[in-house]
Design a protein around this motif. Sequence first.
Motif, PDB file in Angstrom:
ATOM      1  N   ILE A 160       0.729  -1.124   0.052  1.00  7.74           N
ATOM      2  CA  ILE A 160       0.032  -0.089  -0.067  1.00  7.74           C
ATOM      3  C   ILE A 160       0.977   1.356   0.007  1.00  7.74           C
ATOM      4  O   ILE A 160       0.775   2.278  -0.770  1.00  7.74           O
ATOM      5  CB  ILE A 160      -0.934  -0.127   1.219  1.00  7.74           C
ATOM      6  N   ILE A 161       2.267   1.363   0.765  1.00  5.98           N
ATOM      7  CA  ILE A 161       2.657   2.446   1.147  1.00  5.98           C
ATOM      8  C   ILE A 161       3.588   2.691  -0.417  1.00  5.98           C
ATOM      9  O   ILE A 161       3.719   3.805  -0.546  1.00  5.98           O
ATOM     10  CB  ILE A 161       3.808   2.334   2.160  1.00  5.98           C
ATOM     11  N   SER A 162       3.922   1.542  -1.182  1.00  5.49           N
ATOM     12  CA  SER A 162       4.815   1.830  -2.204  1.00  5.49           C
ATOM     13  C   SER A 162       3.717   1.616  -3.522  1.00  5.49           C
ATOM     14  O   SER A 162       4.315   1.862  -4.735  1.00  5.49           O
ATOM     15  CB  SER A 162       5.773   0.318  -2.329  1.00  5.49           C
ATOM     16  N   ALA A 206       4.924   6.181  -6.102  1.00  4.29           N
ATOM     17  CA  ALA A 206       5.537   6.196  -4.811  1.00  4.29           C
ATOM     18  C   ALA A 206       7.079   6.587  -5.041  1.00  4.29           C
ATOM     19  O   ALA A 206       7.344   7.515  -4.373  1.00  4.29           O
ATOM     20  CB  ALA A 206       5.600   4.695  -4.437  1.00  4.29           C
ATOM     21  N   ARG A 207       7.623   5.976  -6.120  1.00  3.34           N
ATOM     22  CA  ARG A 207       9.109   6.455  -6.351  1.00  3.34           C
ATOM     23  C   ARG A 207       9.235   7.938  -6.453  1.00  3.34           C
ATOM     24  O   ARG A 207      10.206   8.640  -6.165  1.00  3.34           O
ATOM     25  CB  ARG A 207       9.417   5.742  -7.612  1.00  3.34           C
ATOM     26  N   GLU A 215      11.201   4.259  -1.810  1.00  5.69           N
ATOM     27  CA  GLU A 215      11.825   3.027  -2.357  1.00  5.69           C
ATOM     28  C   GLU A 215      11.816   1.671  -1.734  1.00  5.69           C
ATOM     29  O   GLU A 215      11.759   1.977  -0.446  1.00  5.69           O
ATOM     30  CB  GLU A 215      13.514   3.334  -2.570  1.00  5.69           C
ATOM     31  N   VAL A 216      11.601   0.758  -2.266  1.00  4.14           N
ATOM     32  CA  VAL A 216      11.353  -0.416  -1.723  1.00  4.14           C
ATOM     33  C   VAL A 216      12.489  -1.486  -2.018  1.00  4.14           C
ATOM     34  O   VAL A 216      12.808  -1.647  -3.117  1.00  4.14           O
ATOM     35  CB  VAL A 216      10.183  -1.379  -2.062  1.00  4.14           C
ATOM     36  N   VAL A 217      13.056  -2.457  -0.991  1.00  6.00           N
ATOM     37  CA  VAL A 217      13.792  -3.481  -1.146  1.00  6.00           C
ATOM     38  C   VAL A 217      13.156  -4.822  -0.749  1.00  6.00           C
ATOM     39  O   VAL A 217      13.018  -4.930   0.531  1.00  6.00           O
ATOM     40  CB  VAL A 217      15.049  -3.379  -0.352  1.00  6.00           C
ATOM     41  N   LEU A 251      12.192   8.065   2.103  1.00  8.21           N
ATOM     42  CA  LEU A 251      11.528   6.629   2.820  1.00  8.21           C
ATOM     43  C   LEU A 251      12.149   5.434   2.115  1.00  8.21           C
ATOM     44  O   LEU A 251      11.997   5.121   0.854  1.00  8.21           O
ATOM     45  CB  LEU A 251      10.375   6.679   2.934  1.00  8.21           C
ATOM     46  N   ILE A 252      12.655   4.549   2.828  1.00 11.25           N
ATOM     47  CA  ILE A 252      13.042   3.168   2.037  1.00 11.25           C
ATOM     48  C   ILE A 252      12.160   2.096   3.122  1.00 11.25           C
ATOM     49  O   ILE A 252      12.130   2.132   4.193  1.00 11.25           O
ATOM     50  CB  ILE A 252      14.657   2.845   2.472  1.00 11.25           C
TER      51      ILE A 252
END
Length: 245
Positions: A52-54, A79-80, A85-87, A166-167
């Motif tokens: 949801i956040i990403s 989101a980006r 960013e997401v890992v 945010l990561i």
Amino acid sequence: MNASAPVLELKDIKKNFDAVVAIENFSLEIYPGEIVALVGDNGAGKSTLIKIISGVYAPSSGTITIEGDTVAMSSATMARSHGIEVVYQDLALADQQTVYMNMFLGRELTNGIGLLDRKTMIAETEKLVQELDVRIPSAHATIKDLSGGQRQGVAIARATRWAKKLILLDEPTAALGVAETAKVEAIVQSLKSRNIGVLIISHSLDQVFKLSDRICVLRRGKQIGIRKTSETDKNEIVSMITGVQ
């Protein structure tokens, strides 16, 4: 940036998949330079919340606010664009490519005549992996030749290169041994000095207590509570996760 303003605020987030309620009334603020751990058993809703956040899932209701502005996070691209960013566990690295090409994957730098600006990409990659102490042979190394910890380091470095606010880390050390886990944890801790907010999902309570400033507990889609890490202990967190006193 005003350190007292959250980089991300979730308010009354709810997510339904048809009749199934995956997330119910979830609220959380994350501040610059803060590491928040999201914990809960399998099926608690942690990955749904990250999505949801990403921007992968839209919430059924509730609001997402980034630095005071309410946003409709309708895609990962959006989101980006907001500096998130997401890992993920699978890292999303291109195995056959070099480290520097992975660092700029989909966002390659070009020079004035439209050719790849390899020199700048290599220089930026080397500077960042050095700053984060990601120990790789060189920016020219191919991803498939790196160890699991080195790959994870590259994935976090890439997120750091592009994240403005945010990561999100989804089980960043799940497949790593003890030494490589310690190395990745050191990289995550170094993000605090960059004033980036971090939300980490981890099954390891040792890791959670080592890295986080606050711990948020989910159980079957419900937010059980948030604790300052320095003011709680493993027993309390376990009982919040399991519902057993």
